[in-house]
Write an enzyme that holds these catalytic residues in place. Structure first.
Site, PDB file in Angstrom:
ATOM      1  N   LYS A 106       0.755  -1.003  -0.112  1.00 32.17           N
ATOM      2  CA  LYS A 106      -0.031   0.414   0.048  1.00 32.17           C
ATOM      3  C   LYS A 106       1.143   1.445  -0.070  1.00 32.17           C
ATOM      4  CE  LYS A 106      -2.695  -3.172   0.021  1.00 32.17           C
ATOM      5  NZ  LYS A 106      -3.837  -3.285   0.402  1.00 32.17           N
TER       6      LYS A 106
HETATM    7  C1  LIG Z   1      -4.428  -4.927   0.841  1.00 34.12           C
HETATM    8  C2  LIG Z   1      -6.277  -4.459   0.894  1.00 34.12           C
HETATM    9  C3  LIG Z   1      -7.191  -5.380   1.834  1.00 34.12           C
HETATM   10  C4  LIG Z   1      -6.021  -5.074   3.091  1.00 34.12           C
HETATM   11  O1  LIG Z   1      -5.541  -5.438   3.666  1.00 34.12           O
HETATM   12  P1  LIG Z   1      -3.926  -6.025   5.269  1.00 34.12           P
HETATM   13  O2  LIG Z   1      -3.741  -4.580   5.628  1.00 34.12           O
HETATM   14  O3  LIG Z   1      -3.569  -6.185   4.654  1.00 34.12           O
HETATM   15  O4  LIG Z   1      -5.507  -6.836   5.931  1.00 34.12           O
HETATM   16  C5  LIG Z   1      -8.417  -5.502   2.141  1.00 34.12           C
HETATM   17  N1  LIG Z   1      -9.164  -4.714   0.914  1.00 34.12           N
HETATM   18  C6  LIG Z   1      -8.444  -4.341  -0.483  1.00 34.12           C
HETATM   19  C7  LIG Z   1      -9.025  -3.553  -0.900  1.00 34.12           C
HETATM   20  C8  LIG Z   1      -6.703  -3.660  -0.088  1.00 34.12           C
HETATM   21  O5  LIG Z   1      -6.042  -3.773  -0.917  1.00 34.12           O
END
Ligand SMILES: *Cc1c(COP(=O)(O)O)cnc(C)c1O
Length: 382
Positions: free
Chosen positions: A182
């Site tokens: 992210k």
């Molecule tokens: C990456 C992601 C998640 C999960 O995030 P984590 O922090 O790894 O649990 C949930 N929703 C979306 C849209 C994502 O891209």
């Protein structure tokens, strides 16, 4: 030729120093750094309350719990998302109902939600997919009068804007991710932001086994006050080690977004000259952090999506298949998820790929990707 990765976190000596300080302090679990990170995150993202958690997945879970969603309820979600969006609905015993997405933004719209809403619908999880801000106002306009709670999955959304404010500003429930894929990272980590103080308080207790007195508060006195447990909670805490990294990362967010938008602008300009390719763009209602710069491979291009991925891989460029479609996964195929046709989801998941974008990406690396796209466009007789 060195490999160009699709993503690389931007971490420096400042993060190392911040972690070393926490280690030296002797308090490494959830404590003062987590509280400081929450405060800073709320300020930067224009949120009223922020609760740090172990991931975005656990933030989505607690969002549904505090919104009162449970067995017998439906929650409208996009299938066109990382699978955690739908999984969270199953954690509370509700039914995820998959709605289709807009072909340009890849996000839910008021229309696709309207096609999925029933009297059993208690919540909608709208995703800012790949960092493209979801158009929330029309969604709220159909959900609010029905008492349907709108939860925003802004896992990819930090630094994107919606109608002149940060995404999620003033929203009821927003879940964020700090996974390295992210926009900013704490290794693993998440945040729940909310406009409602009572929901923030409940999420704060639930993340810590639903203890009435937090570990940090108990540590503050020699004779710790006795804690009580009024409901079944979870261990969804973030550590001070992670929060220390998060505070530094948050300071880098404006620079990260600026650089990603520069890279995206170069891609956009170059791709506009390549027939058969269409790139993600800022929607009319906001700006994108380009967490995932995706490209749709159209029928006018000599290669299909997988062919283009292979062509890029041969040039040591690690692009990725586009966003997944959860309804096609074994975990969901046999499940009742509403049976709404999802033609746009299926098309986008088959026809898109994600190009490398990361803060440290050099101009020569960027040129290498553009050159590889151009040479793919001239492949004959595919
Ligand atoms: C990456 C992601 C998640 C999960 O995030 P984590 O922090 O790894 O649990 C949930 N929703 C979306 C849209 C994502 O891209």
């Amino acid at each position: 030729m060195t490999r160009i990765n699709v993503m690389q976190p931007w971490l420096g000596v400042e993060e190392s120093a911040a972690v070393a300080e926490v280690l030296a302090s002797g308090w490494v679990a959830q404590g003062p750094r987590v509280a400081a990170f929450e405060q800073e995150f709320a300020r930067v993202q224009q949120a009223e309350h922020a609760v740090a958690l172990s991931s975005c997945t656990t933030a989505l879970h607690l969002a549904l719990v505090v919104a009162g969603v449970g067995p017998g309820d439906d929650v409208v979600v996009p299938s066109f998302s990382f699978i955690a969006t739908a999984n969270a609905v199953l954690y509370v015993g509700a039914r995820p109902v998959f709605a289709d997405v807009d072909p340009v933004t890849g996000n839910l719209t008021a229309d696709t939600i309207a096609a999925a809403i029933t009297s059993r619908t208690r919540a909608v999880i709208a995703v800012d997919q790949g960092g493209v801000p979801v158009d929330l106002d029309p969604i709220r306009a159909i959900c609010d009068p029905r008492g349907v709670v709108v939860i925003e999955d802004a896992a990819c959304g930090a630094g994107s804007t919606y109608r002149g404010r940060q995404v999620g500003a003033g929203a009821e429930l927003v879940a964020w991710s700090f996974h390295p894929r992210k926009i900013i990272t704490t290794g693993e980590g998440g945040m729940l932001t909310t406009s409602r103080p009572e929901w923030a308080d409940r999420a704060r207790r639930l993340r810590e086994h639903a203890m009435s007195v937090s570990a940090a508060e108990r540590h503050a006195s020699v004779l710790a006050p006795a804690e009580e447990y009024d409901e079944v909670g979870f261990n969804y805490r973030m550590t001070d080690l992670q929060a220390a990294v998060g505070i530094v990362q948050l300071g880098r967010l404006p620079e990260i977004v600026t650089r990603r938008r520069e890279i995206a602008a170069t891609y956009t300009k170059q791709i506009a000259e390549i027939p058969g390719l269409r790139a993600v763009v800022d929607p009319a209602w906001g700006t994108c952090n380009f967490q995932s710069f995706w490209v749709e491979v159209g029928p006018g291009f000599p290669l299909d999506r997988d062919g283009l991925l292979a062509h890029l891989a041969a040039a040591e460029i690690s692009a990725r298949r586009g966003i997944m479609a959860a309804h096609r996964q074994a975990a969901y195929i046999e499940r009742d998820t509403g049976s709404i046709p999802l033609p746009v989801t299926e098309h986008l998941t088959d026809a898109t790929l994600i190009l490398p974008v990361f803060h440290q990406m050099s101009e020569s690396e960027l040129a290498r990707v553009v050159d590889a796209l151009r040479s793919a466009a001239t492949v004959r007789g595919a």
